[in-house]
Enzyme design. Structure first.
Site, mmCIF file in Angstrom:
data_model
loop_
_atom_site.group_PDB
_atom_site.id
_atom_site.type_symbol
_atom_site.label_atom_id
_atom_site.label_comp_id
_atom_site.label_asym_id
_atom_site.label_seq_id
_atom_site.Cartn_x
_atom_site.Cartn_y
_atom_site.Cartn_z
ATOM 1 N N GLU A 1 0.839 -1.205 0.000
ATOM 2 C CA GLU A 1 0.000 0.000 0.000
ATOM 3 C C GLU A 1 0.876 1.258 0.000
ATOM 4 O OE1 GLU A 1 -2.629 0.015 3.369
ATOM 5 O OE2 GLU A 1 -3.739 1.775 2.680
ATOM 6 N N CYS B 1 -6.023 -3.107 1.840
ATOM 7 C CA CYS B 1 -5.989 -3.191 3.304
ATOM 8 C C CYS B 1 -7.369 -3.199 3.965
ATOM 9 C CB CYS B 1 -5.105 -2.069 3.855
ATOM 10 S SG CYS B 1 -4.341 -2.480 5.444
ATOM 11 N N LYS C 1 -9.070 2.898 -2.634
ATOM 12 C CA LYS C 1 -9.493 2.252 -1.395
ATOM 13 C C LYS C 1 -10.872 2.762 -0.972
ATOM 14 C CE LYS C 1 -7.349 1.451 3.179
ATOM 15 N NZ LYS C 1 -6.097 1.733 3.932
ATOM 16 N N TYR D 1 -9.517 4.932 13.105
ATOM 17 C CA TYR D 1 -9.510 4.530 14.509
ATOM 18 C C TYR D 1 -8.074 4.158 14.857
ATOM 19 C CZ TYR D 1 -9.533 0.053 12.118
ATOM 20 O OH TYR D 1 -9.227 -0.981 11.267
#
EC number: 6.3.5.1
Lengths: 565, 565
Positions: A44, A154, A118, A124
């Site tokens: 990524e 991901c 994505k 978080y």
């Protein structure tokens, strides 16, 4: 359809280093092509590094990233690698979106060929992606040599629904994900279980390609893998090292053939290696070749020094013993013993002359006088850092940092704190493990972090134990007044660490802690210490924001629980 | 319909202090009822304080907040205030949402009566709300005495569409918004223009109730107001002070009557007062009654000392002169002069004895020797902080912090940095303004921050100027070597500050800066300094994350531009 050889290029990128990251993609692609690969997968945000945080919001950076992708596609073609499908992550922009995209692009035949954005932007824990990116809107299936390859990035596989559900409906031959998934103890199994679930969902094998290396306070553990449609493990790359492995994908087969499967380290080795890799990469990416730290003879500085020796060799470690009138002879001996075992530089700088000079003017007592000793040591360590260009290491562990059992601008100084996320009981465990590994002759050479040439330290293995047994066995003491013991101020670490784990890691409240069977005095003591320490940890001064874009912000830490239920 | 008296309770809340915030709501509601109000409006997240960041994610905290709201509704009823409509912000939870809500509730007749959840969750700049909250889904119209009152929370009015557009369709008599809108220079006009636009959209008057006070590194400026449907200003509360004002709303009238309109401060007064309020509230909320700081005789420490005297009175300020062999007599005289004018404590602590003690052992040269002087001063200031329980103030300005022109653990130490967001040229402007205000007899008593009893300092106004003219007029110098001047290392501040504003505030790249007419040498110098300083600012050691929930994270600052276009 013919078989497709997929190269899993598990590399270590650097945030902001567009040219360096692109050069690495070129090198690995060239190697992969020589080994017969048709498709090479990188992690990524390969080109930009990950996580780039608010750097994504600078238009000049996004333009430079775009230019880099185009230049790289051209460079691949110039080197006769245009026929490869090279999948890299980068930052993308389009006119429809207010914010940039977290994008996967395919470099092929000299062009930037296809883009997948994505969908699920984690927001978080350590992630703030929704802050900087606009989510993607459509799934992408790539046709390569007749095979339908579905793409995901991901977090897309960590959430139900979204692109993977769409891909399952469309039907694909292979699910391919690129990841920047930070290390957490025990996460390997979570990832494997998740991958098995997603592979079953799309009824196809799945490639999970993860980043490796330290970036600021995150460590990416690699451990890329491939699972078959039935969840069985086909390939696993080693953890904590750059790696290039191959998976020969047969789109027509019901079951894929198993490739190489790297063994897993045991728990203490895994955590120790994560800490060493984090330190080593922080040094490399910030151009430090050596470190300096205070050696007290205690376990914390001993473990940090051992980690540093594993990261850069003992010859890169400057250990400074800074005894006071309260330092025991045993402590001084243990520090010297440790430095000798590690082959580290070792200097003795008694602090009493400076302490007396301050005290003649200030006449401090109590805590202020204790802090003065720690701060004089901080000044000395920073003097070594400035004079020799060394990275100053802070040696605090998570138990003492959580409880505020340290001195701001004293023992808490430094640019990197290798054990700041290890509870004290874990510090002892890792020290014992490191000694066992040294005694078994495993030493530095056996650690996975020297799995490729970049990490080769070249120095001989230490013989016997690395960390003096006395440093592990003796009762912990800050030695800032006569006869001082940590247990004068804190509960015993065996108990303290269990309360801290519940209060900090599990975010439990007072009632929960009592229900676990901890006594009320301990619970109240620990909660009060942790809540007070929340403020002490804010060592960079706060100040008012006056202009539209001020400097970076301090974030409220998640451990405040000053209210009582 | 009858006229409705609305009380605008512009209060200063404290994050995490549920009981204290609830007590304040009770007090203000009681005052408002005595003045005949039927409805009292408090700021965003009144009960929890704002911004609560990851504290929202602790279940024990959310439960305590819920209990507080219920208890408060009961307490209001017990005090014969049950007939009031009391609108407060708090954190809400419901089973349908994964994360909590940023909620407005109405306390009425002993119950928590209605809830509106914020729709637009800002996730840029200083805001991270999407990280911690789930967005609301439906608009809420409250019927009070027959009037239809539409509700919105802060960011809801900054975005087109959403709840305000829904309210416009439904038709309302009044738009009521509660806000936690941080101070930025010049933001008052932006808010007024925005409110006029929204009032026109819903064809009704609009109440804008803002929080006031400092919370960590944010300052909320208050300045609540009411505009009529045609955008004309009906009421404005003062800036930078708690306030209770009233707006008599006539649902049947085409135009509302004008109420009191507080005057606006001029630009320098506004920024100065924001800085003093931020410092004062940081002290109050962290239970400090005094401060200590190094007084060099230079302008930065002089301005910070003046702000501190305005925040807590000169008797709460400990100024420490720490001359070295390189300090000029002028500097020492100016520091003493300042302390006398402010009525501050004043100590002289020469650093040469400590410097010699360190140097006999370490023999440092160059930058390392310069940093040693700054760090000895840091140790002394922290000794005062520890021994007397004082808040240590850092005196760095934004220009030098941006360029890394300071010493980590030296002059950069402290818990609060009142001028860290002021460019150097602004520091001079504010010092001149403060002197003019003192000469005009305005002094501390004239500042808006003493507008209510809580902020009353009670000390006499200083006579004549507060800040020695020599401190303002002389060439800036760190005085760490003979004849040193800031201009040896940095461009002249007039030029530097303009480049910094463009590079940092406007996020421009090298090409943009050159296009503005800055010369290439200056641009490259400033960019290099700022990019390097990005790392120096990370004074709290980074370290690897090993467990699921580690301590707070460092955020990548938005000024890295290490690539060149």
């Amino acid at each position: 359809m013919t078989q497709i050889r997929i190269a899993l290029a598990q590399i270590d990128t650097c945030v902001g280093d567009l040219a360096g990251n692109a050069r690495k993609v070129l090198d690995y692609s060239s190697q992969a092509a020589k080994a017969g690969a048709q498709l090479v997968v990188f992690p990524e945000m390969t080109l930009t590094g990950y996580p780039i945080e608010d750097l994504a919001l600078r238009a000049t950076f996004r333009k430079a990233a775009w230019d880099t992708a185009n230049q790289l596609a051209g460079d691949l073609a110039d080197q006769q690698l245009g026929g490869l499908y090279v999948m890299v992550g980068t930052v993308g922009t389009d006119h429809a979106a207010a914010k940039p995209r977290n994008r996967l692009v395919v470099l092929h035949e000299g062009r930037v060929w296809a883009g997948y954005d994505k969908h699920f932007l984690p927001n978080y824990g350590v992630f703030d992606e929704f802050r900087i990116f606009t989510p993607g809107e459509r799934p992408v299936v790539l046709e390569v040599f007749g095979a339908r390859i579905g793409l995901a990035i991901c977090e897309d596989i960590w959430q139900d629904g979204g692109p993977v559900a769409d891909l399952a409906q469309q039907g694909i031959d292979l699910l391919l994900t690129i990841n920047g998934s930070p290390y957490e103890e025990g996460k390997t199994h979570t990832r494997l279980d998740l991958a098995a679930k997603r592979a079953a969902e799309v009824q196809a094998p799945m490639v999970y390609l993860n980043q490796v290396g330290g970036q600021d306070d995150l460590v990416f553990d690699g451990g890329s893998f491939v699972v078959d449609a039935d969840g069985s493990l086909l390939e696993r790359s080693p953890m904590f090292t750059e790696d290039l492995s191959y998976f020969d994908f047969d789109p027509d087969a019901n079951h894929q053939r198993t490739s190489s499967i790297a063994p897993m380290p045991q728990a203490d080795e895994e955590v120790y290696t994560a800490c060493v890799l984090g330190l080593k990469d922080y040094m490399d990416k910030n151009h430090f070749t050596g470190v300096c730290l205070g050696l007290s003879g205690g376990i914390d500085s001993a473990l940090v020094a051992a980690m540093a020796a594993d990261a850069c060799g003992g010859e890169g470690v400057w250990g400074i013993s800074m005894p006071s009138m309260y330092s025991s002879d045993g402590s001084k001996d243990d520090a010297a013993d440790l430095a000798g075992r590690l082959g580290a530089h070792y200097d003795v700088q008694p602090i009493e002359p400076m302490f007396q000079a301050f005290q003649r003017q200030l006449g401090l007592e109590g805590i202020a006088a204790e802090n003065l000793q720690a701060r004089i040591r901080g000044v000395i360590v920073m003097a070594y850092s400035n004079a020799k260009g060394l990275l100053a290491l802070a040696t605090g562990n998570k138990s003492e940092l959580a409880c505020g059992y340290s001195t701001i601008y004293g023992d808490a100084i430094g640019g990197y704190a290798p054990i700041k996320d290890l509870l004290k009981t874990r510090v002892w465990d890792l020290a014992r493990w490191r000694n066992q590994a040294a005694q078994a002759g495993v030493g530095i050479g056996g650690l996975r972090i020297v799995g490729n040439e970049r990490r080769e330290s070249g120095r001989p293995l230490p013989q016997g134990i690395m960390i003096p047994v006395a440093s592990i066995e003796k009762a912990p003491s800050a030695e800032l007044r006569p006869g001082q013991k940590d247990s004068d101020s804190l509960p015993e670490y065996e108990l303290l660490d269990r309360v801290l784990a519940a209060y900090i890691e599990c975010a439990e409240g007072r009632a929960d802690l009592l229900a676990r069977g901890f006594d009320a005095v301990t619970v109240d003591t620990v909660m009060r210490l942790v809540d007070r320490a929340e403020w002490k940890r804010r060592q960079y001064p706060l100040g008012p924001k006056v202009t539209a874009l001020a400097f970076g912000r301090d974030r409220r830490l998640p451990v405040t629980d000053a209210f009582r239920e």
